[in-house]
Design an enzyme around this catalytic site. Structure first.
Site, PDB file in Angstrom:
ATOM      1  N   ASP A   1       0.815  -1.211   0.000  1.00  0.00           N
ATOM      2  CA  ASP A   1       0.000   0.000   0.000  1.00  0.00           C
ATOM      3  C   ASP A   1       0.858   1.276   0.000  1.00  0.00           C
ATOM      4  O   ASP A   1       1.940   1.295   0.568  1.00  0.00           O
ATOM      5  CB  ASP A   1      -0.886  -0.020   1.253  1.00  0.00           C
ATOM      6  CG  ASP A   1      -2.041   0.961   1.149  1.00  0.00           C
ATOM      7  OD1 ASP A   1      -2.291   1.490   0.059  1.00  0.00           O
ATOM      8  OD2 ASP A   1      -2.700   1.192   2.182  1.00  0.00           O
TER       9      ASP A   1
ATOM     10  N   HIS B   1       2.523   3.095  -9.133  1.00  0.00           N
ATOM     11  CA  HIS B   1       2.329   1.646  -9.319  1.00  0.00           C
ATOM     12  C   HIS B   1       3.543   1.018 -10.009  1.00  0.00           C
ATOM     13  O   HIS B   1       3.916  -0.120  -9.695  1.00  0.00           O
ATOM     14  CB  HIS B   1       1.046   1.375 -10.113  1.00  0.00           C
ATOM     15  CG  HIS B   1      -0.192   1.777  -9.363  1.00  0.00           C
ATOM     16  ND1 HIS B   1      -0.399   1.423  -8.049  1.00  0.00           N
ATOM     17  CD2 HIS B   1      -1.278   2.511  -9.723  1.00  0.00           C
ATOM     18  CE1 HIS B   1      -1.557   1.922  -7.634  1.00  0.00           C
ATOM     19  NE2 HIS B   1      -2.104   2.588  -8.628  1.00  0.00           N
TER      20      HIS B   1
ATOM     21  N   LEU C   1      11.253 -19.913  -3.217  1.00  0.00           N
ATOM     22  CA  LEU C   1      10.086 -19.240  -2.644  1.00  0.00           C
ATOM     23  C   LEU C   1       8.783 -19.627  -3.356  1.00  0.00           C
ATOM     24  O   LEU C   1       8.741 -19.698  -4.583  1.00  0.00           O
ATOM     25  CB  LEU C   1      10.299 -17.721  -2.783  1.00  0.00           C
ATOM     26  CG  LEU C   1       9.159 -16.820  -2.324  1.00  0.00           C
ATOM     27  CD1 LEU C   1       9.094 -16.794  -0.798  1.00  0.00           C
ATOM     28  CD2 LEU C   1       9.350 -15.398  -2.858  1.00  0.00           C
TER      29      LEU C   1
HETATM   30  C1  FPP Z   1      -2.032   0.095  -3.250  1.00  0.00           C
HETATM   31  O1  FPP Z   1      -1.550   1.418  -3.245  1.00  0.00           O
HETATM   32  C2  FPP Z   1      -1.587  -0.591  -4.459  1.00  0.00           C
HETATM   33  C3  FPP Z   1      -2.408  -1.208  -5.357  1.00  0.00           C
HETATM   34  C4  FPP Z   1      -3.876  -1.281  -5.207  1.00  0.00           C
HETATM   35  C5  FPP Z   1      -1.864  -1.837  -6.563  1.00  0.00           C
HETATM   36  C6  FPP Z   1      -0.626  -2.644  -6.341  1.00  0.00           C
HETATM   37  C7  FPP Z   1      -0.070  -2.993  -7.650  1.00  0.00           C
HETATM   38  C8  FPP Z   1       1.231  -3.120  -7.933  1.00  0.00           C
HETATM   39  C9  FPP Z   1       2.308  -2.997  -6.920  1.00  0.00           C
HETATM   40  C10 FPP Z   1       1.675  -3.371  -9.344  1.00  0.00           C
HETATM   41  C11 FPP Z   1       1.203  -4.653  -9.999  1.00  0.00           C
HETATM   42  C12 FPP Z   1       1.545  -5.890  -9.289  1.00  0.00           C
HETATM   43  C13 FPP Z   1       2.345  -6.893  -9.694  1.00  0.00           C
HETATM   44  C14 FPP Z   1       2.273  -8.162  -8.929  1.00  0.00           C
HETATM   45  C15 FPP Z   1       3.313  -6.810 -10.790  1.00  0.00           C
HETATM   46  P1  FPP Z   1      -2.583   2.605  -3.451  1.00  0.00           P
HETATM   47  O2  FPP Z   1      -2.750   2.844  -4.906  1.00  0.00           O
HETATM   48  O3  FPP Z   1      -3.844   2.309  -2.711  1.00  0.00           O
HETATM   49  O4  FPP Z   1      -1.809   3.803  -2.785  1.00  0.00           O
HETATM   50  P2  FPP Z   1      -2.479   5.019  -1.976  1.00  0.00           P
HETATM   51  O5  FPP Z   1      -3.185   4.417  -0.796  1.00  0.00           O
HETATM   52  O6  FPP Z   1      -1.284   5.835  -1.584  1.00  0.00           O
HETATM   53  O7  FPP Z   1      -3.395   5.729  -2.911  1.00  0.00           O
END
Ligand code: FPP
Length: 238
Positions: free
Chosen positions: A23, A40, A133
């Site tokens: 997050d 992201h 893993l």
């Molecule tokens: C949460 O941060 C993150 C997500 C909902 C997306 C996570 C996706 C990735 C790390 C990339 C794709 C994954 C792989 C496995 C290659 P947020 O967007 O909620 O951040 P915020 O709370 O600061 O808005």
């Protein structure tokens, strides 16, 4: 006068299964006046680094939350961007094959783009014999959805009421036959579980931190594991 050196008797215990809520990508980007998509992309790079590090230190299971059943509420452009990043990850087989990482996807994949579903299956098949893993990537995953799915599978297999046991439900979750997570890490200053592994985390230890996911480095993971070693897990006993 003899000098007595204290013998170090306690060795660091590595959890068997660590689960992470990745997050804070959006806030990481905002702090740098960048679009959320850049957050992201940075989060995805960090995910690969952390997975590789977990493999290096001999962790057995790592589960990461990449996309929840609730994340479809985000603007279409952001959802498309996350799916694009995910697809790029899948297309690069060296992410798991060359690393001896066994990859598995948990969640309801049936609604994902067919090409992404094909790539997911291809990477699971290609890494099935890996001995390092075991990496679970939660995609279109929701803990409640998973429990509903498990109970429906049991009913579809003609289970009777007395067959619906804790063991039977566990064995019908996406994580069937895996150990439950011991340690759940959530960076970014949020203190909630967000429908993540809600059945499996019944006795997990939690670790929260203000660090935003793209800034969460192996040294932070090590700090978290040190903290895990100071916890006294009783599993309801004394
Ligand atoms: C949460 O941060 C993150 C997500 C909902 C997306 C996570 C996706 C990735 C790390 C990339 C794709 C994954 C792989 C496995 C290659 P947020 O967007 O909620 O951040 P915020 O709370 O600061 O808005």
């Amino acid at each position: 006068m003899p000098i007595f050196k204290r013998k170090e008797t306690t060795e660091r215990i590595l959890p068997t299964h660590i689960a992470i809520i990745m997050d804070g990508n959006g806030r990481w980007a905002k702090k740098r006046s960048l679009p959320r998509t850049a957050g992201h992309a940075a989060g995805s790079k960090n995910f690969k680094d952390i997975a590789r590090y977990c493999n290096k230190i001999g962790l057995k299971y790592l589960t990461v939350y990449a996309f929840s059943t609730e994340n479809w509420k985000r603007p279409k452009e952001e959802v498309d961007n996350i799916m694009k990043i995910f697809k790029e990850y899948l297309e690069d087989a060296k992410n798991f094959k060359d690393e001896n990482i066994q990859v598995q996807f948990i969640g309801d994949r049936s609604v994902l783009d067919p090409e992404i579903q094909r790539l997911m299956k291809e990477s699971e098949d290609a890494s099935r014999d890996a001995t390092g893993l075991h990496l679970n990537i939660a995609i279109n995953y929701g803990g409640r959805d998973e429990i509903v799915h498990a109970v429906r599978s049991l009913i579809n297999s003609n289970a009777k009421a007395e067959d619906i046991t804790e063991e039977a439900i566990s064995q019908n979750l996406y994580t069937a036959s895996q150990p439950d997570p011991d340690f759940i890490i959530r960076p970014s200053g949020e203190y909630r579980l967000s429908n993540y592994l809600i059945w499996q985390s019944a006795y997990a230890e939690y670790w929260f931190s203000d660090i935003l996911w793209p800034d969460f480095k192996p040294k932070d993971l090590e700090k978290a594991i040190d903290e895990y070693n100071r916890r006294n897990r009783r599993f309801g006993g004394v």
